[in-house]
Design an enzyme around this catalytic site. Structure first.
Site, PDB file in Angstrom:
ATOM      1  N   GLY A  75     -13.436   3.428   0.315  1.00 19.27           N
ATOM      2  CA  GLY A  75     -12.626   2.431  -0.373  1.00 19.27           C
ATOM      3  C   GLY A  75     -12.708   1.021   0.157  1.00 19.27           C
ATOM      4  O   GLY A  75     -11.953   0.145  -0.295  1.00 19.27           O
ATOM      5  N   ASN A 134       0.467  -3.905  -6.235  1.00 19.83           N
ATOM      6  CA  ASN A 134      -0.034  -3.945  -4.863  1.00 19.83           C
ATOM      7  C   ASN A 134       0.042  -5.345  -4.274  1.00 19.83           C
ATOM      8  O   ASN A 134      -0.433  -5.567  -3.161  1.00 19.83           O
ATOM      9  CB  ASN A 134      -1.490  -3.449  -4.803  1.00 19.83           C
ATOM     10  CG  ASN A 134      -2.471  -4.475  -5.335  1.00 19.83           C
ATOM     11  OD1 ASN A 134      -2.216  -5.109  -6.366  1.00 19.83           O
ATOM     12  ND2 ASN A 134      -3.594  -4.637  -4.663  1.00 19.83           N
ATOM     13  N   ALA A 163      -1.971  11.420  -8.466  1.00 19.06           N
ATOM     14  CA  ALA A 163      -1.284  10.651  -9.511  1.00 19.06           C
ATOM     15  C   ALA A 163      -0.188   9.773  -8.922  1.00 19.06           C
ATOM     16  O   ALA A 163       0.795   9.469  -9.579  1.00 19.06           O
ATOM     17  CB  ALA A 163      -0.695  11.601 -10.553  1.00 19.06           C
ATOM     18  N   GLY A 164      -0.388   9.342  -7.673  1.00 21.65           N
ATOM     19  CA  GLY A 164       0.584   8.476  -7.022  1.00 21.65           C
ATOM     20  C   GLY A 164       0.381   7.015  -7.395  1.00 21.65           C
ATOM     21  O   GLY A 164      -0.400   6.668  -8.282  1.00 21.65           O
ATOM     22  N   GLY A 165       1.083   6.146  -6.658  1.00 23.93           N
ATOM     23  CA  GLY A 165       1.010   4.715  -6.956  1.00 23.93           C
ATOM     24  C   GLY A 165      -0.390   4.159  -6.855  1.00 23.93           C
ATOM     25  O   GLY A 165      -0.770   3.272  -7.634  1.00 23.93           O
ATOM     26  N   LYS A 194       3.810   1.264  -3.951  1.00 19.48           N
ATOM     27  CA  LYS A 194       3.307   0.479  -5.085  1.00 19.48           C
ATOM     28  C   LYS A 194       4.190   0.602  -6.324  1.00 19.48           C
ATOM     29  O   LYS A 194       4.390  -0.386  -7.048  1.00 19.48           O
ATOM     30  CB  LYS A 194       1.863   0.881  -5.393  1.00 19.48           C
ATOM     31  CG  LYS A 194       0.907   0.530  -4.268  1.00 19.48           C
ATOM     32  CD  LYS A 194      -0.539   0.797  -4.624  1.00 19.48           C
ATOM     33  CE  LYS A 194      -1.438   0.407  -3.453  1.00 19.48           C
ATOM     34  NZ  LYS A 194      -2.869   0.486  -3.791  1.00 19.48           N
ATOM     35  N   THR A 200       0.837  -1.190   0.000  1.00 19.19           N
ATOM     36  CA  THR A 200       0.000   0.000   0.000  1.00 19.19           C
ATOM     37  C   THR A 200       0.882   1.253   0.000  1.00 19.19           C
ATOM     38  O   THR A 200       2.109   1.170  -0.129  1.00 19.19           O
ATOM     39  CB  THR A 200      -0.992  -0.021   1.180  1.00 19.19           C
ATOM     40  OG1 THR A 200      -1.926   1.039   1.030  1.00 19.19           O
ATOM     41  CG2 THR A 200      -0.280   0.088   2.509  1.00 19.19           C
TER      42      THR A 200
END
Length: 498
Positions: free
Chosen positions: A477, A320, A362-364, A299, A295
């Site tokens: 989520g 992941n 716009a991360g992993g 990633k 996480t």
């Protein structure tokens, strides 16, 4: 078969308070430690009564502040407390403490004679509240020079590498006559995997008790039993887990361990946090973890560090899920199918053709999501505080991109059929929306948007609360977590979860 015992550490101010706590958790534990250093002064006079009232094996501890305790009245006063608690021991063992914790440098012959006379055992302990302890095996031997004491070493690791060192040095230990503990959040694996370390016991604390030791990352007895099934863990139990940073909260162990129990699989899934992904990979390899979830923020690193990546990871640029097979680490991505299933159920749609979607971040974590949105046919704009990262990800799929700041509100509005929040903003936050916990605090919801926030702790994030109050349909989520975990479960075990 020997196994690690569960010891409930009692830090109440009175004997009565501690007994009440003990009653609540009795079914989950094997023994109790009375921390007399937490007792009010008058209550210290009645320590002698505790073993009979407790009705289960008991440890007496009067911990000094230098060793992480509360006692600061000097060694003479501490010796008197121990003396009163151990003197006049009865022939009935239920009247006596079964164990007493003496530090390495606390050696009072008269006390030791009293202990041995009535069959009480000494836990001989070392605590370093700031640094790791090296040469653990040599220290264990020196602590138990008499051969009849239980040596204990507890230290504060600086990184996961220090915890790895503990596990590596414990390999080959043949009995359950020692206690090795890495304290703090980094040390959680040493508490859950006591049987792997052949520890005599693992300490646990009730989270609601005043003065509890959660700062040392004691797990509560219910979590230890009901989430990790601690009593079922043996040397042969297969290990899986999750890594990230800071990994302050995760529901993944609940999902995976529940499934292992339902499928009657001898497996356990544990958290092992690490600031550096390489340290997590090294720890997993050394300890024998056969697969783990990845996480925030690792990633992208997972995709780069793996020996072999599947086609989906190559396309997404993030992983992941890591699985150890044939001496190599394989990288997978289950975020994309987990997200797609969650989103389609949320929207009631079969695909996203003609839908305009804003992706925040716009991360992993966003990479698998953007890949899934592309597969579903959505028109997407990616918003990020670093424009170059948004551009890099967007160009890959022919999507639009923009800087995430107050000037982007109008552009979010153009892509507002669905808004996907992929950053860690709002994680652990329950207060009102602001620039620190809501990445689009400047955006005014019309009430027509669908909002999916990949954060699931808390269940309602500040941006979700604000959107919901405006009339929007919102989702956290957790479903994504659950569905991607189902995919991971099959990769880990070869078995479908449902």
């Amino acid at each position: 078969m020997e196994r690690t015992k569960i010891c409930l550490t009692l830090t109440g101010k009175t004997i009565a308070e501690n007994l009440q706590t003990l009653k609540k958790y009795r079914q989950y534990i094997d023994m109790a430690e009375l921390r007399a250093d937490f007792l009010e002064d008058d209550e210290k006079l009645y320590v002698r009564k505790f073993p009979r009232l407790a009705g289960l094996p008991s440890i007496l501890t009067v911990r000094r502040k230098i060793d992480g305790g509360q006692f600061d009245e000097g060694e003479a006063s501490r010796t008197i407390i121990f003396g009163k608690a151990l003197s006049f021991a009865g022939e009935d063992s239920q009247d006596n403490f079964d164990y007493v914790d003496f530090e390495e440098d606390f050696r009072v012959p008269s006390l030791q004679d009293a202990v041995h006379a009535f069959g009480t055992k000494i836990i001989r302990s070392v605590h370093d509240m700031k640094n790791p302890v090296r040469n653990l095996r040599e220290r264990l031997e020196s602590l138990n020079a008499s051969g009849v004491e239980i040596p204990k070493i507890a230290f504060m690791p600086h990184s996961l590498k220090d915890v790895q060192d503990l596990f590596e040095q414990a390999q080959g230990l043949k009995d359950f006559n020692h206690i090795l503990v890495a304290m703090g959040p980094l040390g959680t694996p040493s508490r859950i995997l006591g049987s792997k370390l052949k520890n005599f016991l693992t300490y646990t604390s009730p989270s609601e008790t005043t003065g509890n030791l959660s700062c040392l990352s004691h797990l509560d007895p219910v979590t230890l039993n009901d989430v990790y099934h601690f009593r079922n863990i043996t040397e042969s139990t297969e290990l899986f887990g999750i890594t990230g940073w800071p990994l302050s909260a995760t529901s993944s162990p609940e999902v995976h361990n529940k499934a292992y129990a339902e499928k009657k699989l001898d497996c356990v899934y544990i958290p092992f946090r690490s600031e550096k992904f390489y340290d997590a990979l090294s720890f997993a390899t050394a300890v024998g973890i056969k697969g783990f979830s990845v996480t925030i923020p690792h990633k992208e690193s997972a995709a780069k560090e793996a020996d072999i990546v599947d086609e989906k990871v190559s396309a997404i640029g993030a992983s992941n899920t890591m699985v150890f097979k044939d001496g190599k680490w394989f990288a997978y991505n289950t975020d994309a199918p987990g997200f797609a299933r969650s989103l389609l159920e949320f929207t009631g749609l079969k695909n996203l053709k003609h839908k305009k979607v804003s992706v925040i971040g716009a991360g992993g974590a966003s990479r698998g999501i953007v890949y899934a949105l592309s597969e579903l046919g959505a028109k997407v704009c990616i918003f990020n505080r670093t424009l170059s990262k948004a551009k890099e990800l967007a160009v890959k799929y022919g999507f639009d991109y923009a800087l995430l700041d107050t000037a982007s509100a109008d552009k979010i509005k153009k892509y507002s059929d669905i808004i996907i929040q992929t950053t860690s903003k709002g994680m652990g936050e329950k207060g009102p929306s602001n620039s620190e916990n809501d990445p689009i605090y400047f955006y005014d919801f019309s009430g027509k948007e669908l909002l999916l926030d990949i954060v699931y702790h808390p269940a309602v994030t500040p941006v979700m609360k604000r959107a919901s109050e405006s009339g929007c349909k919102v989702l956290n989520g957790y479903d994504m977590l659950k569905y991607q975990a189902y995919e991971q479960f099959k990769l880990f075990t070869g078995t479908d979860i449902n």
